[in-house]
Design a protein around this motif. Structure first.
Motif, PDB file in Angstrom:
ATOM      1  N   HIS A   8      -4.710 -16.705  -4.709  1.00  0.00           N
ATOM      2  CA  HIS A   8      -3.805 -17.718  -4.314  1.00  0.00           C
ATOM      3  C   HIS A   8      -3.633 -18.734  -5.475  1.00  0.00           C
ATOM      4  O   HIS A   8      -2.869 -19.632  -5.315  1.00  0.00           O
ATOM      5  N   LEU A   9      -4.461 -18.730  -6.368  1.00  0.00           N
ATOM      6  CA  LEU A   9      -4.515 -19.776  -7.266  1.00  0.00           C
ATOM      7  C   LEU A   9      -4.123 -19.262  -8.622  1.00  0.00           C
ATOM      8  O   LEU A   9      -3.291 -19.608  -9.220  1.00  0.00           O
ATOM      9  N   ILE A  10      -4.810 -17.953  -9.211  1.00  0.00           N
ATOM     10  CA  ILE A  10      -4.642 -17.556 -10.239  1.00  0.00           C
ATOM     11  C   ILE A  10      -3.503 -16.963 -10.697  1.00  0.00           C
ATOM     12  O   ILE A  10      -2.584 -16.967 -11.517  1.00  0.00           O
ATOM     13  N   VAL A  11      -3.277 -15.685  -9.804  1.00  0.00           N
ATOM     14  CA  VAL A  11      -2.128 -14.947  -9.979  1.00  0.00           C
ATOM     15  C   VAL A  11      -0.713 -15.610  -9.730  1.00  0.00           C
ATOM     16  O   VAL A  11       0.174 -15.481 -10.661  1.00  0.00           O
ATOM     17  N   PRO A  12      -0.574 -16.391  -8.656  1.00  0.00           N
ATOM     18  CA  PRO A  12       0.774 -17.162  -8.522  1.00  0.00           C
ATOM     19  C   PRO A  12       0.866 -18.483  -9.497  1.00  0.00           C
ATOM     20  O   PRO A  12       2.053 -18.603  -9.976  1.00  0.00           O
ATOM     21  N   GLY A  13       0.031 -19.046 -10.285  1.00  0.00           N
ATOM     22  CA  GLY A  13       0.209 -20.068 -11.201  1.00  0.00           C
ATOM     23  C   GLY A  13      -0.197 -19.642 -12.672  1.00  0.00           C
ATOM     24  O   GLY A  13      -0.247 -20.651 -13.427  1.00  0.00           O
TER      25      GLY A  13
END
Length: 1013
Positions: free
Chosen positions: A708-713
């Motif tokens: 939810h934090l690393i892959v999308p951003g």
């Protein structure tokens, strides 16, 4: 004479038969008292803590909960295998376990095997600890159980006392509600590391009996706890359920007998069950006083009991009716309690004989031996309230009497002569509330009785067990107002009894004042009072003797060039000399300050970086440690330069935070949050995070961070770093992988012990760090996160080659400074009042603080602006608070005229401790304290030469208060190592001026205002 002999013979036969074992076949238990079919139910309810602080306390995880199950099994088996003299005792068991929710694992059942089987099926919850909700549910379960009213109700609470929340009204109120419901609460610690103060809030009184040092783990302490608690329960069960043996035989009807002689007085029987209210009867006349019973056989020696503590104040009794005082009787021996018998064994009972004619009054004889106290006289009408008597000492409650069988109603006798008042019977247990009877007719008003004589002082009774509070009775209807009674004399003061247990509030007292009491003993010394105001200066002392000549001092500093002299006459043309150095201009002074400050103007730029912090927010971490982890995140963020504006901006850094606890309990600050455009906005969101205080699901949190934090951003080729802060322990029910971040992410794990001083699990931390042992950083306590050495190490890892960009400032006559940041700042100045400062320099420091207050925007509201506080330290006494935190410029300016220079030795460490414990935290409300969201700065104006006393402790207290240390020093004779410790090893926060006169330069004041404000 023959009739007298027969009567004594009959009494002797009855007495021998009651003591002779050959008459055991005649001994039966009265009906409804101890019949084999009449059970005596006793309930034991177990309340077990299975929160994270218990379940994950020992490895393998959950093993401590299994140890608590062993404790339950040992406890129940000992109760079941105990043989009772009262065979009708029947134990029943129920229980629940809790964390931040409650699960009832067994209703109240009488089958011990069924209960233990249900207990073995317990699976721990492993989240936060809400003890008050568990106690509320326990009380409700006991109240709603199906099997009638139990004689005794016990609760055994197993917990470590570590509370993370109180959503059900608080522990104290929940415990009081359970005690009011008649539940006696024992508390057993789950292990050696407990919050003892919280445990003592739960237990029944006395604490020494219901808490003591009971412990379920380790196993060496378990058996002793089981034995002591069950022994207490068994003794009370024997007392509650055992009833006396009584003779009860029925003989054949005999012929009508002769008039018998007056029988001996029997021993007091136990209190019978309450009967139905009967119709109002005629007032009878008391009979003669009976003889003393024989002394009972000595009982078996009991086990030595624990030393009891002084009880609390007992409940005030309701005012009684005025009775007739009787004469003091002889002290009799306590006999065995007897039961009321039927008619004689031989013939049937004859009718009651007639009373003899009352004889003439005889002559007054010699004064005889003091007789026994008479029976209570008939109750007269209640008189009006008399004068209030002397407040007597409250004695201990008496032993509860044994319960006797209900006797048959005897035939109504003829009115007899009024007898003297008899001995007072033993106080029995409070009976059940009877049904309300029909309202009787009002009787005629009786004749006012003669005031009785003062009775002699009675012997103090033996202390009794505290009784259970009975239900409130129904209010009776108001009776007619009686005639006013005469005021009675005051009785003598009784002996001082031991303090009784604290009771409920008593009824209203009489409305007349009592006589002046005796003067009490000297009380304990009171608590120390608040610090008084500063005293007046004493008179000037006498002229001292001339001291010995001191050693030669060191050469002083180079003097300032003098004023230009009068222009002389032109001299001969000389040889051109070397050009001399010019004096410092204001611009050059400002440059010098910039070199020593280093906190302004220049900006450090790191390579683009995406950084995510993953913080353990479980119960075992503790609120204080969680706050230290947030401070670490803020400190690291402050060391970065430019932040990226959006996901497409590849020139700056982006920061994110994930705090986690049990399953689904995750709070995140996303890297692509549009509200984060600067370090300040990021820090504001970090400060707003609250401790979750639940379980520990670390693998799920790591997977959430990646998904939810690393892959999308993720930004193209930007480096991604994750810093995980935890102790390594996690709930084994979490089946996700600890290596969830090991996919293009540099993972660093910081291993820190929890709030129970348990070491970190390094093996799990290496798995989090993708099996790279050099990326696991081990710390002993959370306070080391904010140490300057560790922060520099983290900065070197994240930003190994920063680029420093400084603006090209052109010097002008009027310095152009950036506008001050409007944020809440509380600044506390520590002024060195030692002899090394000097009186004139002390005044210069106060003028400097006054000028700073004119350059820094002071607070007009809570959320912005600065407040000043000033403290002078010196000598062994407490430091002097010259000014509490204030935004009033007039008060700051008045320091120059009001402050008095101490001129003593220097003790800076004690001053820091005093400031953090009083001005910062403000426990007693004497000072205003630091605002909740304000930054705190300690400004030390000193040369660093100070005593070692409490210095290390003071630095530690400053770290815990999250204060930024700034040092302003003058000259070259300074202790630089001390100054580095005051600024937490940050050299850029040490400002070294040449002289105290430099404090008055406008450039210095403006630059310091820019750095502080």
């Amino acid at each position: 004479m023959a009739g007298v002999l027969k009567a004594f013979l009959l009494l002797w036969v009855l007495q021998v038969s009651a003591q002779d074992p050959e008459y055991d076949h005649l001994l039966v238990r009265p009906r409804n008292i101890n019949d084999e079919n009449d059970d005596c139910p006793i309930n034991v309810y177990f309340t077990m803590d299975t929160s994270e602080s218990v379940a994950l306390r020992e490895f393998p995880w959950g093993s401590l909960v299994e140890e608590l199950k062993v404790f339950l099994q040992m406890f129940v088996e000992r109760l079941q295998t105990t043989t009772f003299r009262a065979k009708r005792v029947q134990w029943a068991y129920g229980g629940l376990h809790f964390s931040d929710r409650v699960e009832v694992f067994s209703q109240v059942v009488t089958d011990a095997a069924v209960f233990l089987g249900r207990a073995q099926a317990i699976r721990y919850i492993g989240r936060g600890t809400f003890i008050d909700c568990a106690l509320r549910n326990m009380t409700e379960q006991v109240r709603l159980m199906a099997r009638g009213k139990a004689r005794l109700q016990y609760a055994v609470v197993l917990t470590d006392g570590h509370i993370t929340g109180s959503p059900c009204g608080g522990v104290s109120r929940a415990a009081e509600a359970a005690k009011a419901a008649g539940i006696k609460i024992f508390v057993v610690a789950t292990n050696e590391e407990t919050m003892e103060s919280e445990l003592k809030r739960i237990v029944s009184s006395p604490v020494e009996l219901y808490r003591k040092d009971y412990m379920a783990f380790p196993a060496s302490n378990r058996q002793a706890a089981v034995n002591r608690i069950t022994d207490t329960m068994i003794k009370e069960a024997e007392f509650e359920c055992q009833a006396p043996m009584c003779i009860q035989t029925k003989g054949a009807a005999g012929p009508k007998g002769y008039k018998g002689i007056k029988g001996a007085k029997g021993t007091g029987g136990a209190i019978g069950d309450p009967g139905q209210p009967g119709p109002p009867g005629d007032l009878g006349i008391e009979g003669p006083i009976g003889l003393h019973g024989q002394k009972g056989l000595p009982g078996l020696k009991g086990e030595k009991g624990d030393i009891g503590r002084s009880g609390l104040k007992g409940q005030s009794g309701s005012p009684g009716y005025n009775g007739i005082d009787g004469e003091k009787g002889k002290t009799g021996t306590i006999g065995t309690p007897g039961c009321k018998g039927d008619a004689g064994m031989s013939g049937e009972a004859g009718p009651a004989g007639d009373f003899g004619i009352k004889g003439d009054t005889g002559k007054s004889g010699e004064k005889g031996v003091t007789g026994q106290s008479g029976r209570p006289g008939p109750q007269g009408d209640r008189g009006d309230s008399g004068d209030k008597g002397v407040a007597g000492y409250i004695g201990n409650p008496g032993l509860p009497g044994q319960k006797g069988n209900k006797g048959k109603a005897g035939p109504g006798g003829s009115p007899g002569d009024t007898g003297s008042r008899g001995d007072s019977g033993r106080a029995g247990k409070r009976g059940k509330a009877g049904k309300r009877g029909d309202k009787g007719e009002l009787g005629p008003e009786g004749v006012r009785g003669v005031p009785g004589e003062n009775g002699e002082k009675g012997a103090a009774g033996a202390p009794g067990f505290p009784g259970v509070r009975g239900p409130p009775g129904e209010g009776g209807e108001a009776g007619l107002q009686g005639s006013q009674g005469d005021a009675g004399d005051f009785g003598p003061r009784g002996n001082t009894g031991a303090a009784g247990a604290k009771g409920d509030g008593g009824s209203d007292g009489y409305n007349y004042p009592g006589p002046r009491g005796k003067q009490g003993g000297r009380g304990d010394p009171g608590l120390p009072g608040l610090q008084g105001t500063r005293g007046y200066n004493g008179e000037k002392g006498a002229q001292g003797t001339t001291g010995t000549k001191g050693l030669a001092g060191e050469p002083g500093q180079e003097g300032v060039p003098g004023d230009r002299g009068v222009r002389g006459s032109p001299g001969p043309l000389g040889v051109p000399g070397i050009r001399g150095a010019s004096g410092l201009s204001e611009c050059e002074i400002m440059g010098f300050v910039r070199e020593t400050c280093g906190c302004c103007d220049c900006e450090k730029v790191c390579p683009p970086l995406d950084l995510v912090f993953v913080i353990d927010s479980s119960e075992s971490i503790g609120k204080t440690n969680f706050s230290l982890a947030k401070n670490f995140v803020i400190s690291v963020a402050n060391r970065f330069g430019k932040m990226a504006k959006n996901i497409s901006d590849v020139s700056g850094s982006r920061l994110g935070v994930v705090q986690y606890s049990h399953q689904g309990a995750v709070q995140a600050i996303r890297m692509d949050d549009r509200g984060i455009t600067s370090v300040t906005s990021f820090n504001t969101k970090v400060k707003a995070m609250e401790w979750i205080a639940g379980g520990t699901w670390t693998p799920s949190a790591l997977k959430y961070t990646y998904d939810h934090l690393i892959v999308p951003g993720r930004r193209g080729r930007t480096k991604v770093v994750a810093i995980v802060i935890t102790d390594g322990r996690y709930d084994p029910k979490d089946l996700d992988n600890l290596g969830a971040l090991c996919n293009g992410v540099d993972v660093y794990a910081i291993a820190i012990g929890d709030m129970f001083d348990s070491g970190a699990e390094r093996q799990n931390l290496e798995r989090i760090a993708c099996n790279m042992g050099d990326r696991v950083k081990t710390l002993s306590v959370y306070a080391e996160l904010t140490a300057e050495e560790f922060l520099e190490e983290i900065e070197q890892i994240l930003c190994p080659e920063p680029e420093m960009i400084c603006p090209d400032l052109k010097c002008a006559s009027d310095l152009s400074l950036a506008p001050l940041i409007q944020r809440p700042v509380d600044i506390l100045f520590f002024i060195d009042g030692s002899e090394r400062t000097g009186g004139r320099n002390f005044i210069s420091i106060l003028h400097f603080i006054e000028r700073l207050s004119q350059s820094i925007p002071l607070s007009k509201e809570v959320s912005s602006g600065a407040r000043f506080a000033v403290l002078q330290f010196g000598g062994e006494q407490d430091p002097e608070v010259l000014l509490d935190f204030s935004n009033n410029r007039r008060k700051i300016s008045s320091l120059v005229s009001n402050a008095v220079y101490r001129d003593s030795s220097s003790t800076l460490g004690s001053a820091i401790l005093y400031a953090t414990e009083n001005l910062v935290s403000n426990p007693g409300g004497r000072f205003r304290g630091v605002r909740p969201d304000a930054e705190l700065a300690f400004v030390f104006i000193t040369d660093g030469v100070t005593s070692d006393k409490n210095f290390a402790e003071g630095i530690g207290a400053m770290r815990r208060a999250n204060a930024v240390g700034v040092a302003i020093t003058v000259g070259s004779d300074i202790d630089r190592e001390r100054l580095l410790q005051l600024t937490l090893r940050d050299k850029a926060l040490i400002f070294n001026l040449k002289s105290f006169n430099d404090l008055a330069l406008p450039g210095v004041v403006k630059h310091m205002a820019h750095c502080l404000g």
